[in-house]
Design a protein around this motif. Structure first.
Motif, PDB file in Angstrom:
ATOM      1  N   ASP A   1     -12.166  11.517  -1.535  1.00 56.21           N
ATOM      2  CA  ASP A   1     -12.001  12.402  -0.379  1.00 56.21           C
ATOM      3  C   ASP A   1     -11.653  13.824  -0.789  1.00 56.21           C
ATOM      4  N   GLU A   2     -10.905  13.963  -1.913  1.00 56.38           N
ATOM      5  CA  GLU A   2     -10.542  15.308  -2.388  1.00 56.38           C
ATOM      6  C   GLU A   2     -11.798  16.102  -2.762  1.00 56.38           C
TER       7      GLU A   2
ATOM      8  N   ILE B   1     -14.839  15.516  -1.522  1.00 56.00           N
ATOM      9  CA  ILE B   1     -15.579  15.767  -0.280  1.00 56.00           C
ATOM     10  C   ILE B   1     -14.979  16.944   0.474  1.00 56.00           C
TER      11      ILE B   1
ATOM     12  N   GLU C   1     -20.188  14.062   1.953  1.00 62.16           N
ATOM     13  CA  GLU C   1     -19.705  13.057   2.903  1.00 62.16           C
ATOM     14  C   GLU C   1     -20.704  11.905   3.067  1.00 62.16           C
TER      15      GLU C   1
ATOM     16  N   SER D   1     -19.824   9.031   0.901  1.00 62.75           N
ATOM     17  CA  SER D   1     -18.438   8.549   0.904  1.00 62.75           C
ATOM     18  C   SER D   1     -18.406   7.025   0.999  1.00 62.75           C
TER      19      SER D   1
ATOM     20  N   ARG E   1     -17.089   5.426   3.218  1.00 66.73           N
ATOM     21  CA  ARG E   1     -17.323   5.074   4.615  1.00 66.73           C
ATOM     22  C   ARG E   1     -18.813   4.857   4.893  1.00 66.73           C
TER      23      ARG E   1
END
Length: 222
Positions: free
Chosen positions: A135-136, A138, A145, A148, A150
């Motif tokens: 996440d850092e 992204i 993203e 990711s 997700r």
């Protein structure tokens, strides 16, 4: 009786002198050393690997400095056999072997501000892994993203940043988010352009993957 004129004497002397000199000159030029980029052993080491899940092309060794080719070297260290040592000052990774030896690989490292150093262990290995940017990363590069966790990550392949193999670095049970991994951009070996991971030529990470069991200690020198 035959008398030599001064002219015929000098001519004969010059002829003999020429024979004497020519007898001291080698008829062959000294051999030039063959560069390692043309050495059959290294060409074989970095040849194409068509049997891989995603066939790998050969490395163009002219684009990689010779000091970053895989080789066994003398290496004095207090680290135990089987330890991985990343020397960030020289862009080398060493796999400590018995008898004061080590297998040495050239590596690429993270840009200034994204380096990691310390002691850890190899907690997991994967062949042709997926890549999921943290996440850092992204947050710095929002266009990532789509890859990711997700969204399932980037599937394996030649364009995947982790390349043909990945070794995952943990401290205790915590994932450091840093990896030893392959790269198709072999011309970047010996430079600092990635976001923190230690990358090797794909042919080298495949070799290392086969030598290093899960649980192996790793030291990344600052």
């Amino acid at each position: 009786m035959t008398f030599l004129t001064r002219r015929s004497f000098l001519a004969g002397t010059a002829s003999l002198s020429g024979l004497a000199v020519s007898g001291c000159v080698s008829g062959t030029a000294p051999l030039e050393p063959v560069p390692l980029s043309k050495d059959p052993a290294y060409l074989s080491m970095y040849a194409a690997m068509p049997a891989e899940d995603f066939p790998l092309p050969a490395i163009d060794l002219k684009k990689v400095p010779e000091r970053f080719y895989r080789q066994q070297v003398d290496y004095r260290t207090q680290e135990k056999v089987g330890t991985l040592v990343v020397d960030t000052s020289r862009f080398h990774l060493y796999l400590v072997q018995e008898g004061g030896k080590a297998m040495r690989y050239g590596v690429g490292l993270g840009r200034a501000g994204f380096e990691w150093s310390g002691r850890a262990r190899i907690a997991r290995k994967a062949a042709w892994p997926k890549w999921t940017p943290p996440d850092e990363m992204i947050a710095r590069e929002p266009e990532l993203e789509k890859w990711s966790w997700r969204n399932g990550g980037m599937p394996p392949g030649l364009q995947n940043p982790l390349g043909a193999r990945a070794l995952y670095i943990f401290q205790g049970k915590k994932d450091t988010l840093y990896r030893l991994h392959g790269t198709a951009e072999y011309w970047t070996i010996g430079t600092a352009v990635s976001s923190g991971c230690v990358r090797l030529m794909n042919q080298d990470i495949i070799d290392l993957y086969g030598r290093v069991p899960v649980g192996s200690p790793i030291v990344v020198l600052s």
